[in-house]
Scaffold this motif. Structure first.
Motif, mmCIF file in Angstrom:
data_model
loop_
_atom_site.group_PDB
_atom_site.id
_atom_site.type_symbol
_atom_site.label_atom_id
_atom_site.label_comp_id
_atom_site.label_asym_id
_atom_site.label_seq_id
_atom_site.Cartn_x
_atom_site.Cartn_y
_atom_site.Cartn_z
ATOM 1 N N GLY A 142 0.799 -1.216 0.000
ATOM 2 C CA GLY A 142 0.000 0.000 0.000
ATOM 3 C C GLY A 142 0.834 1.269 0.000
ATOM 4 O O GLY A 142 0.422 2.283 0.544
ATOM 5 N N GLY A 143 1.997 1.217 -0.586
ATOM 6 C CA GLY A 143 2.850 2.397 -0.706
ATOM 7 C C GLY A 143 3.918 2.532 0.368
ATOM 8 O O GLY A 143 4.790 3.387 0.259
ATOM 9 N N LEU A 144 3.878 1.711 1.421
ATOM 10 C CA LEU A 144 4.883 1.822 2.486
ATOM 11 C C LEU A 144 6.292 1.504 1.989
ATOM 12 O O LEU A 144 7.266 2.091 2.452
ATOM 13 N N TRP A 145 6.402 0.584 1.055
ATOM 14 C CA TRP A 145 7.710 0.204 0.523
ATOM 15 C C TRP A 145 8.341 1.344 -0.280
ATOM 16 O O TRP A 145 9.545 1.388 -0.488
ATOM 17 N N LEU A 146 7.525 2.315 -0.697
ATOM 18 C CA LEU A 146 8.025 3.455 -1.460
ATOM 19 C C LEU A 146 9.059 4.254 -0.676
ATOM 20 O O LEU A 146 9.986 4.817 -1.252
ATOM 21 N N ILE A 147 8.947 4.271 0.636
ATOM 22 C CA ILE A 147 9.930 4.966 1.481
ATOM 23 C C ILE A 147 11.306 4.356 1.270
ATOM 24 O O ILE A 147 12.301 5.074 1.109
ATOM 25 N N TYR A 148 11.383 3.044 1.257
ATOM 26 C CA TYR A 148 12.664 2.357 1.036
ATOM 27 C C TYR A 148 13.193 2.600 -0.367
ATOM 28 O O TYR A 148 14.392 2.810 -0.557
ATOM 29 N N VAL A 149 12.313 2.586 -1.359
ATOM 30 C CA VAL A 149 12.733 2.806 -2.746
ATOM 31 C C VAL A 149 13.326 4.202 -2.893
ATOM 32 O O VAL A 149 14.377 4.385 -3.521
ATOM 33 N N ILE A 150 12.691 5.195 -2.316
ATOM 34 C CA ILE A 150 13.213 6.568 -2.380
ATOM 35 C C ILE A 150 14.567 6.653 -1.687
ATOM 36 O O ILE A 150 15.491 7.297 -2.183
ATOM 37 N N TYR A 151 14.697 5.992 -0.539
ATOM 38 C CA TYR A 151 15.987 5.969 0.171
ATOM 39 C C TYR A 151 17.080 5.351 -0.701
ATOM 40 O O TYR A 151 18.187 5.877 -0.792
ATOM 41 N N ARG A 152 16.769 4.226 -1.354
ATOM 42 C CA ARG A 152 17.760 3.567 -2.224
ATOM 43 C C ARG A 152 18.137 4.436 -3.410
ATOM 44 O O ARG A 152 19.291 4.456 -3.824
ATOM 45 N N LEU A 153 17.185 5.154 -3.983
ATOM 46 C CA LEU A 153 17.482 6.029 -5.109
ATOM 47 C C LEU A 153 18.349 7.204 -4.690
ATOM 48 O O LEU A 153 19.224 7.639 -5.433
ATOM 49 N N ALA A 154 18.117 7.720 -3.499
ATOM 50 C CA ALA A 154 18.891 8.860 -3.011
ATOM 51 C C ALA A 154 20.305 8.458 -2.605
ATOM 52 O O ALA A 154 21.220 9.275 -2.642
ATOM 53 N N ASN A 155 20.497 7.207 -2.225
ATOM 54 C CA ASN A 155 21.797 6.742 -1.730
ATOM 55 C C ASN A 155 22.341 5.601 -2.572
ATOM 56 O O ASN A 155 22.795 4.588 -2.045
ATOM 57 N N ARG A 156 22.305 5.775 -3.873
ATOM 58 C CA ARG A 156 22.818 4.721 -4.757
ATOM 59 C C ARG A 156 24.298 4.491 -4.532
ATOM 60 O O ARG A 156 25.065 5.422 -4.332
ATOM 61 N N LYS A 157 24.681 3.255 -4.615
ATOM 62 C CA LYS A 157 26.079 2.873 -4.444
ATOM 63 C C LYS A 157 26.735 2.702 -5.810
ATOM 64 O O LYS A 157 26.084 2.507 -6.816
ATOM 65 N N TYR A 158 28.055 2.774 -5.796
ATOM 66 C CA TYR A 158 28.836 2.589 -7.010
ATOM 67 C C TYR A 158 29.734 1.375 -6.848
ATOM 68 O O TYR A 158 30.266 1.129 -5.769
#
Length: 81
Positions: free
Chosen positions: A49-65
């Motif tokens: 119900g959209g709760l996982w979106l918080i994690y997705v946004i976090y991962r996009l903001a802190n992408r690793k190389y």
């Protein structure tokens, strides 16, 4: 001879999506941004119900190389570290 081997190795990494961060005659630093698995994340966003979106946004903001350092030794061989 070592420079030609280094150029060939760099070309192989660039073909796999890596980009050159820095280069000297004997060393190259390559980097590639890690991908985000969109299918599973989208499915989890829908199921939760959209709760996982918080994690997705976090991962996009802190992408690793993923970084690779290629170095030519004294004998002309190319080493990865």
């Amino acid at each position: 001879m070592g420079s030609a081997l280094l150029d060939a190795e760099v070309a192989r990494y660039v073909a796999r999506g890596y980009g050159i961060e820095s280069r000297t005659p004997t060393q190259v630093v390559l980097a590639k941004q890690r991908r985000v698995g969109w299918f599973c994340n989208t499915l989890l966003v829908i199921v939760t119900g959209g709760l996982w979106l918080i994690y997705v946004i976090y991962r996009l903001a802190n992408r690793k190389y993923d970084r690779v350092v290629l170095t030519v030794d004294g004998a002309g061989g190319v080493h990865r570290s």
